[in-house]
Design a protein around this motif. Structure first.
Motif, short mmCIF file in Angstrom:
data_model
loop_
_atom_site.label_atom_id
_atom_site.label_comp_id
_atom_site.label_asym_id
_atom_site.label_seq_id
_atom_site.Cartn_x
_atom_site.Cartn_y
_atom_site.Cartn_z
N HIS A 156 38.02 43.15 39.99
CA HIS A 156 39.19 43.83 40.55
C HIS A 156 40.39 42.88 40.65
N ALA A 157 40.10 41.61 40.63
CA ALA A 157 41.16 40.62 40.85
C ALA A 157 42.22 40.65 39.75
N GLY A 183 38.19 45.86 45.83
CA GLY A 183 37.23 44.82 45.52
C GLY A 183 35.87 45.38 45.20
N GLY A 184 34.93 44.50 45.01
CA GLY A 184 33.58 44.91 44.68
C GLY A 184 32.80 43.74 44.11
N GLY A 185 31.66 44.04 43.54
CA GLY A 185 30.85 42.99 42.97
C GLY A 185 31.51 42.34 41.77
N ALA A 211 36.07 39.74 46.11
CA ALA A 211 34.95 39.69 45.17
C ALA A 211 33.64 39.39 45.88
N GLY A 212 32.60 40.10 45.47
CA GLY A 212 31.26 39.79 45.94
C GLY A 212 30.52 38.97 44.90
N SER A 213 29.27 38.73 45.14
CA SER A 213 28.43 38.09 44.13
C SER A 213 28.28 39.06 42.96
N ARG A 231 36.21 34.45 48.76
CA ARG A 231 36.41 35.01 47.43
C ARG A 231 37.43 36.15 47.51
N VAL A 232 38.61 35.80 47.98
CA VAL A 232 39.68 36.77 48.16
C VAL A 232 40.90 36.30 47.39
N VAL A 233 41.36 37.11 46.43
CA VAL A 233 42.54 36.79 45.63
C VAL A 233 43.73 37.56 46.21
#
Length: 591
Positions: A68-69, A59-61, A82-84, A37-39
């Motif tokens: 944040h993306a 990033g963060g939840g 991105a996290g869950s 989950r990395v943009v």
């Protein structure tokens, strides 16, 4: 199921991944790292990011979109992890993101961490591993929340909307070629000069779960966290002005240990943020109140932003962020970026600082109109007196019929037809004056028609106001040179034709057009063989009959056309209104 729990998703497990897939599908300048989950920006590579520019990662939840993306793009972040939902991303994803933007020979990667325990731990672990592997990584932890009012030991000030400003500033510095050390220094300085306070009206619900907390319909909570963490106090719901004052007062209160000092003469940027479920109408009102309050205290608001920047899913609420500006920070905020979610307020050409604009005087518009209209035909005092009586009685009848027309409108609309007609009538009656000294141009029917057109537009509003304005505007053209029973009839027909042209309705569609059309036909036919009064009486009777017959017509225009025919049992309220004012005109002429 409570409304707050309803989500347009495919399944809970995949909602974060599909959210990111949708983002990159809309913005093909972004891409996802396979299996993570990395943009990342698509221009990442040894010839771009690794060649003399510091890369930026945050990033963060999930659940805080567009953060944040949405802030990945040239001039801002290089990548976001991105996290869950409401959960920090795992260290291995963060490390993969750092490596993705750290090409061989890279001058370094700047990592932004919001001050939450999970983010500090996971991002910190990833940063330490990256450094252990020989990568140059700088870090700033951002916590600008001003909600905390006690000195008790806590997890610290939360990182909120202010973090986005720091990222934007650092993105500009990176584009300018500044070193990692320089960027870290400015980032920490900016983070120390800002404050944020939130206000929530409703909870949000994590996909697959219920509301994150409970709050009464008439309550709001000051200082609530973006994950539903408790705020500093709950109060009864107040106006936008009072809410803004409460927020700014708390944020700047010296007795609050996390306050942001703000005094007269300070230069600030102000960001009004939607926590997810607040309408743009409300946000703009909040922005107006916040800027007015700050300026009333002598604070110079050099930049203002208003929109949806970091959310808590569908939570209804706002946050206000203030950042003390200097020339460097302002320049960096203004620097171009194509990150999808970063706002771009419109400033006047050549403006360096934002100023609340004064209202443009109407005289400016009027001065641009150089062509004067034609001289209108006039009537004698006796006929002008009759016109006065007709206007007065018609207005009074429509005001008296407000409840009746509203009741009819509830069958097919929002129940305000009577109020709309009454509002327009009250405006005309208020400006009518006396018969001996009228304020309206009753001796000049053409000019009077234009005046009524403006009144309908200004005081009635909605589709009824627009239609009546069109009607009277078109009618005035027929009354420019001569005034007679025939030209009045022609004016009625001209108004009808214009309404049909722009309104889209036709005779038989169950609208106000039906009685007007019937009256026009009857009047035109009778004028050749009957006296003017008798011809008009026949026109009024035709209008009344047609208005009642709309009860049996199928609605094919207006709001009623969206309503099942089974629910339409009574005459159309707009048609009934036409019959009422036409009957009033006839009675005034016959008195």
């Amino acid at each position: 199921m409570p409304a707050s729990c309803k989500k347009l998703i495919n399944n809970v497990e995949q909602c974060v991944d599909e959210n990111l897939e949708g983002l990159v599908a809309v913005n093909p300048g972004l891409q996802l790292l396979e299996g993570l989950r990395v943009v990342v920006r698509t221009d990442v590579g040894p010839n771009v990011v690794g060649a003399g520019k510091v890369s930026l990662l945050s990033g963060g939840g999930s659940g805080h979109e567009p953060a944040h993306a949405g802030y990945v793009g040239p001039g801002m972040l290089t990548a976001a992890v991105a996290g869950s939902v409401f959960a920090s991303p795992p260290p291995y994803s963060i490390l993969a993101g750092i490596k993705a933007v750290s090409a061989p020979g890279s001058v370094g990667c700047m990592v932004f961490i919001a001050n939450y325990t999970g983010d500090r731990l996971n991002f910190g672990l990833a940063v330490e591993r990256a450094r252990h592997q020989g990568l140059r990584v700088g870090v700033v932890v951002i916590g600008e929340d001003c909600a905390l009012a006690t000195t008790d030991k806590t997890a610290g000030r939360r990182g909120l909307t202010g973090a986005l400003m720091v990222m934007k500033i650092c993105g500009a510095l990176s584009d300018e070629g500044k070193s990692l050390e320089e960027i870290v220094k400015v980032a920490k300085d900016a983070a120390s000069k800002m404050g944020t306070i939130g206000l929530s009206l409703t909870p949000c619900s994590i996909p697959g779960s219920g509301p994150s907390f409970q709050i009464a319909d008439d309550e709001m909570e000051l200082g609530l966290g973006v994950h539903g963490e408790a705020g500093v106090k709950r109060t009864k719901l107040v106006s936008a002005k009072e809410a803004v004052k409460m927020m700014v007062d708390h944020m700047t209160n010296p007795s609050n240990c996390t306050h942001l000092p703000v005094k007269k003469g300070d230069r600030v940027a102000c960001m009004i943020n939607n926590l997810g479920g607040t309408s743009m109408l409300e946000l703009n009102i909040i922005a107006k109140e916040a800027i007015e309050l700050l300026e009333s205290r002598g604070v110079v608001v050099e930049r203002a932003y208003c929109g949806t920047y970091i959310t808590s899913l569908e939570m209804a609420g706002i946050s206000i962020t203030l950042l003390h500006l200097d020339d460097t920070l302002r320049r960096c905020l203004d620097a171009p970026t194509s990150a999808p979610a970063w706002p771009r307020p419109l400033l006047p050409p050549g403006a360096v600082t934002r100023q609340t604009p004064v209202r443009m005087p109407r005289e400016t518009i009027q001065a641009q109109v150089t062509k004067s209209g034609p001289k209108m035909a006039s009537v004698g005092s006796a006929e002008a007196g009759l016109i006065y009586d007709c206007l007065k009685l018609a207005g009074e009848r429509l005001v008296a019929a407000e409840s009746q027309l509203n009741e009819l409108d509830r069958e097919s609309g929002d129940g305000d037809c009577g109020s709309t007609m009454a509002r327009g009538s009250q405006g005309i009656l208020a400006s009518l004056g006396s018969k001996e000294n009228p304020n309206l141009p009753i001796s000049c029917p053409g000019e009077l028609a234009l005046t009524l057109a403006s009144a309908a537009e200004d005081t009635m509003g909605g589709s009824s106001g627009g239609l009546y304005s069109l009607f009277f505007t078109a009618a005035s053209t027929c009354l420019q040179t001569t005034v007679s029973p025939n030209t009045y009839c022609e004016a009625l027909n001209a108004g009808i034709q214009t309404m049909m042209k722009y309104g889209g309705a036709e005779p038989g569609d169950r609208t106000m057009l039906d009685p007007l059309h019937s009256a026009s036909q009857a009047w035109s036919a009778a004028l050749s063989s009957q006296s003017p009064m008798e011809a008009f009486r026949l026109a009024v009777e035709a209008a009344e009959k047609s208005a009642e017959e709309t009860a049996k017509m199928k609605a094919q225009a207006g709001r009623a056309s969206y309503v099942s025919a089974d629910h339409l049992k009574n005459p159309d309220p707009g048609a009934r209104a036409v019959a009422l004012w036409m009957r009033a005109v006839l009675e005034a002429l016959s008195a």
